[in-house]
Write a protein that holds these residues in place. Structure first.
Motif, PDB file in Angstrom:
ATOM      1  N   SER A 121       0.852  -1.193   0.000  1.00  8.38           N
ATOM      2  CA  SER A 121       0.000   0.000   0.000  1.00  8.38           C
ATOM      3  C   SER A 121       0.885   1.239   0.000  1.00  8.38           C
ATOM      4  O   SER A 121       2.064   1.184   0.393  1.00  8.38           O
ATOM      5  CB  SER A 121      -0.909   0.035   1.229  1.00  8.38           C
ATOM      6  OG  SER A 121      -0.147   0.267   2.414  1.00  8.38           O
ATOM      7  N   GLU A 169       0.522   3.744   1.965  1.00  8.23           N
ATOM      8  CA  GLU A 169       0.792   4.101   3.355  1.00  8.23           C
ATOM      9  C   GLU A 169       2.030   3.368   3.861  1.00  8.23           C
ATOM     10  O   GLU A 169       2.895   3.966   4.529  1.00  8.23           O
ATOM     11  CB  GLU A 169      -0.424   3.777   4.223  1.00  8.23           C
ATOM     12  CG  GLU A 169      -0.330   4.281   5.657  1.00  8.23           C
ATOM     13  CD  GLU A 169       0.432   3.336   6.583  1.00  8.23           C
ATOM     14  OE1 GLU A 169       1.046   3.820   7.564  1.00  8.23           O
ATOM     15  OE2 GLU A 169       0.439   2.119   6.312  1.00  8.23           O
ATOM     16  N   ARG A 170       2.128   2.075   3.554  1.00 12.67           N
ATOM     17  CA  ARG A 170       3.284   1.304   3.995  1.00 12.67           C
ATOM     18  C   ARG A 170       4.553   1.755   3.282  1.00 12.67           C
ATOM     19  O   ARG A 170       5.635   1.778   3.880  1.00 12.67           O
ATOM     20  CB  ARG A 170       3.043  -0.183   3.757  1.00 12.67           C
ATOM     21  CG  ARG A 170       2.027  -0.795   4.710  1.00 12.67           C
ATOM     22  CD  ARG A 170       1.856  -2.279   4.455  1.00 12.67           C
ATOM     23  NE  ARG A 170       3.102  -3.009   4.666  1.00 12.67           N
ATOM     24  CZ  ARG A 170       3.287  -4.294   4.329  1.00 12.67           C
ATOM     25  NH1 ARG A 170       2.296  -4.963   3.749  1.00 12.67           N
ATOM     26  NH2 ARG A 170       4.429  -4.882   4.550  1.00 12.67           N
ATOM     27  N   TYR A 171       4.447   2.133   2.022  1.00 16.66           N
ATOM     28  CA  TYR A 171       5.603   2.649   1.292  1.00 16.66           C
ATOM     29  C   TYR A 171       6.137   3.907   1.975  1.00 16.66           C
ATOM     30  O   TYR A 171       7.330   4.011   2.275  1.00 16.66           O
ATOM     31  CB  TYR A 171       5.219   2.951  -0.163  1.00 16.66           C
ATOM     32  CG  TYR A 171       6.321   3.619  -0.962  1.00 16.66           C
ATOM     33  CD1 TYR A 171       7.215   2.865  -1.717  1.00 16.66           C
ATOM     34  CD2 TYR A 171       6.486   5.002  -0.953  1.00 16.66           C
ATOM     35  CE1 TYR A 171       8.238   3.476  -2.441  1.00 16.66           C
ATOM     36  CE2 TYR A 171       7.503   5.623  -1.665  1.00 16.66           C
ATOM     37  CZ  TYR A 171       8.371   4.854  -2.413  1.00 16.66           C
ATOM     38  OH  TYR A 171       9.388   5.469  -3.116  1.00 16.66           O
ATOM     39  N   HIS A 172       5.252   4.876   2.199  1.00 14.56           N
ATOM     40  CA  HIS A 172       5.697   6.141   2.788  1.00 14.56           C
ATOM     41  C   HIS A 172       6.213   5.952   4.211  1.00 14.56           C
ATOM     42  O   HIS A 172       7.166   6.629   4.628  1.00 14.56           O
ATOM     43  CB  HIS A 172       4.554   7.153   2.753  1.00 14.56           C
ATOM     44  CG  HIS A 172       4.243   7.643   1.368  1.00 14.56           C
ATOM     45  ND1 HIS A 172       5.146   8.320   0.596  1.00 14.56           N
ATOM     46  CD2 HIS A 172       3.107   7.545   0.614  1.00 14.56           C
ATOM     47  CE1 HIS A 172       4.600   8.632  -0.561  1.00 14.56           C
ATOM     48  NE2 HIS A 172       3.369   8.164  -0.582  1.00 14.56           N
ATOM     49  N   ARG A 173       5.614   5.031   4.957  1.00 18.92           N
ATOM     50  CA  ARG A 173       6.095   4.763   6.306  1.00 18.92           C
ATOM     51  C   ARG A 173       7.499   4.156   6.256  1.00 18.92           C
ATOM     52  O   ARG A 173       8.360   4.507   7.077  1.00 18.92           O
ATOM     53  CB  ARG A 173       5.138   3.831   7.047  1.00 18.92           C
ATOM     54  CG  ARG A 173       5.526   3.662   8.526  1.00 18.92           C
ATOM     55  CD  ARG A 173       4.446   2.947   9.312  1.00 18.92           C
ATOM     56  NE  ARG A 173       4.350   1.544   8.975  1.00 18.92           N
ATOM     57  CZ  ARG A 173       3.291   0.955   8.435  1.00 18.92           C
ATOM     58  NH1 ARG A 173       2.201   1.663   8.161  1.00 18.92           N
ATOM     59  NH2 ARG A 173       3.287  -0.343   8.180  1.00 18.92           N
ATOM     60  N   ARG A 174       7.735   3.265   5.299  1.00 20.58           N
ATOM     61  CA  ARG A 174       9.058   2.658   5.179  1.00 20.58           C
ATOM     62  C   ARG A 174      10.119   3.704   4.857  1.00 20.58           C
ATOM     63  O   ARG A 174      11.203   3.716   5.455  1.00 20.58           O
ATOM     64  CB  ARG A 174       9.022   1.595   4.077  1.00 20.58           C
ATOM     65  CG  ARG A 174      10.337   0.853   3.852  1.00 20.58           C
ATOM     66  CD  ARG A 174      10.767   0.056   5.066  1.00 20.58           C
ATOM     67  NE  ARG A 174       9.677  -0.729   5.604  1.00 20.58           N
ATOM     68  CZ  ARG A 174       9.240  -1.883   5.073  1.00 20.58           C
ATOM     69  NH1 ARG A 174       9.831  -2.382   4.004  1.00 20.58           N
ATOM     70  NH2 ARG A 174       8.244  -2.542   5.623  1.00 20.58           N
ATOM     71  N   ALA A 198       9.951   6.934   5.479  1.00 20.34           N
ATOM     72  CA  ALA A 198      10.099   7.796   6.652  1.00 20.34           C
ATOM     73  C   ALA A 198      10.949   7.119   7.724  1.00 20.34           C
ATOM     74  O   ALA A 198      11.785   7.770   8.375  1.00 20.34           O
ATOM     75  CB  ALA A 198       8.730   8.157   7.212  1.00 20.34           C
ATOM     76  N   ASP A 199      10.760   5.817   7.911  1.00 20.42           N
ATOM     77  CA  ASP A 199      11.568   5.088   8.887  1.00 20.42           C
ATOM     78  C   ASP A 199      13.047   5.087   8.479  1.00 20.42           C
ATOM     79  O   ASP A 199      13.934   5.181   9.350  1.00 20.42           O
ATOM     80  CB  ASP A 199      11.074   3.645   9.008  1.00 20.42           C
ATOM     81  CG  ASP A 199       9.743   3.532   9.727  1.00 20.42           C
ATOM     82  OD1 ASP A 199       9.328   4.516  10.376  1.00 20.42           O
ATOM     83  OD2 ASP A 199       9.106   2.460   9.629  1.00 20.42           O
ATOM     84  N   GLU A 257      14.175  11.799   1.775  1.00 25.94           N
ATOM     85  CA  GLU A 257      13.456  10.860   0.920  1.00 25.94           C
ATOM     86  C   GLU A 257      14.142  10.661  -0.423  1.00 25.94           C
ATOM     87  O   GLU A 257      14.071   9.578  -1.015  1.00 25.94           O
ATOM     88  CB  GLU A 257      12.021  11.333   0.702  1.00 25.94           C
ATOM     89  CG  GLU A 257      11.149  11.287   1.946  1.00 25.94           C
ATOM     90  CD  GLU A 257       9.711  11.685   1.649  1.00 25.94           C
ATOM     91  OE1 GLU A 257       9.359  11.765   0.457  1.00 25.94           O
ATOM     92  OE2 GLU A 257       8.954  11.918   2.595  1.00 25.94           O
TER      93      GLU A 257
END
Length: 362
Positions: A189, A191-196, A198-199, A209
């Protein structure tokens, strides 16, 4: 029809000796003088490199014409200050890279040490429009196993510091030294891409980024997916072939996503092996087939890519042109094969560079 844009990094060389020249600032100044407000050419990490970006195009003939025009303009600007441009992914001759001066590049030099000082490599990045980040991530998840095939087609870096590296794309091996480079796991998803990402930034190992140097990623500047595995191609028509195949892959993946087809869940370990194999043998040996991750002759795997993207290529009117381009490429070979044949014929890496300067504009 999805738009496509191409970014190419070119090597600046002495027209007589073939040695890389750290003159990008002077070339950019000349380009700005000739065309105030131009936004085609950009500075890169090293003074021996010059980057250009095409405008988004829907017609591949128009894209090819713009790539040729940008290459010729780069050659003209370079020639006015006494150097030349070559579409070479690594310098065949020995070079000590000169890092461009700005805060970002200095941060990289301090944090990554010798890996930064040895990263004089030139790539080709292809941007393809997507409707949303969600569609973009669905595309990224589904094109992963095909990216090594693109790397094999584009491979154009057999020489490194005056010696044959034994690879068709040694650029990709050098590029892989960045901590964030390479294939990715499935994201699932946006959301998971952007969270990864950001982490990753939060670790402090990468600055921001833009340093998520995945083989394919969401562009932070444009509504596109950016495919980053290719060497800069010696011949402009190969760059157009890469762009055509990338758009075909993106459209095919988006259709699969909309149809509810799940992506193939190959491990990153296998994808790294496929990338290594593509870098090592290019089109002259075996590649790992994206469906099975088992070795097959490179020609068979390339033709499987055309078959895989056939419906999408037909929809954009590109199928016949791609089939013709693939047939020609398999006869002529990628840039790595051409460079080695030139070396075998002339016995001189300087002559290799000289001929590649000529072919860059042809």
């Amino acid at each position: 029809m999805r738009t496509v844009g191409v970014e190419e990094e070119l090597l600046l060389v002495d027209p007589d000796s073939g040695d890389p020249k750290a003159l990008s600032a002077a070339v950019l100044a000349r380009a700005s003088l000739d065309d105030p407000g131009q936004d085609v050419f950009e500075k890169e990490l090293y003074g021996q490199m010059l980057e250009f970006a095409t405008h988004p195009q829907t017609d591949m003939a128009d894209l090819g014409a713009e790539i040729v025009r940008c290459r010729k303009e780069a050659a003209r600007h370079a020639g006015e200050i006494g150097c030349a441009v070559a579409a070479l992914a690594t310098s065949p001759l020995p070079v000590s890279p000169s890092i461009s001066m700005n805060d970002r590049y200095q941060w990289m030099a301090e944090h990554y040490g010798i890996a930064t000082r040895e990263q004089l490599v030139c790539g080709c990045h292809v941007h393809v429009a997507v409707e949303s980040d969600e569609e973009g991530v669905a595309v990224l998840d589904r094109i992963r196993p095909w990216l090594p095939v693109l790397a094999a087609i584009s491979a154009n870096s057999p020489f490194w510091q005056g010696r044959d590296s034994g690879y068709h794309s040694y650029r990709s091996r050098v590029w892989g030294r960045w901590p964030s480079a390479g294939p990715t796991e499935l994201f699932g998803s946006a959301e998971r891409y952007h969270r990864r990402v950001a982490d990753m930034v939060a670790t402090g190992v990468i600055l921001d980024e833009a340093m998520a140097y995945f083989d394919a990623r969401l562009s932070e500047r444009y509504p596109t997916v950016e495919i980053r595995v290719s060497d800069v191609c010696l011949h402009a028509d190969t760059a157009v072939l890469i762009a055509s195949l990338v758009r075909g892959l993106v459209e095919t993946a988006a259709r699969e996503w909309r149809a509810g087809r799940e992506p193939v869940d190959h491990s990153v370990s296998l994808l790294r092996l496929a990338a290594w194999q593509a870098a090592r043998s290019g089109l002259d040996g075996e590649l790992l087939h994206p469906a099975t991750m088992l070795p097959q002759p490179a020609e068979s795997v390339v033709r499987s890519m055309v078959e895989h993207t056939g419906d999408a290529l037909s929809g954009t009117g590109d199928l016949a042109r791609v089939e013709e381009a693939v047939a020609g490429l398999l006869r002529r070979g990628n840039g790595a094969r051409v460079q080695r044949e030139l070396m075998d014929r002339t016995g001189s890496l300087r002559d290799v560079v000289t001929e590649c300067v000529r072919r860059t504009q042809s």
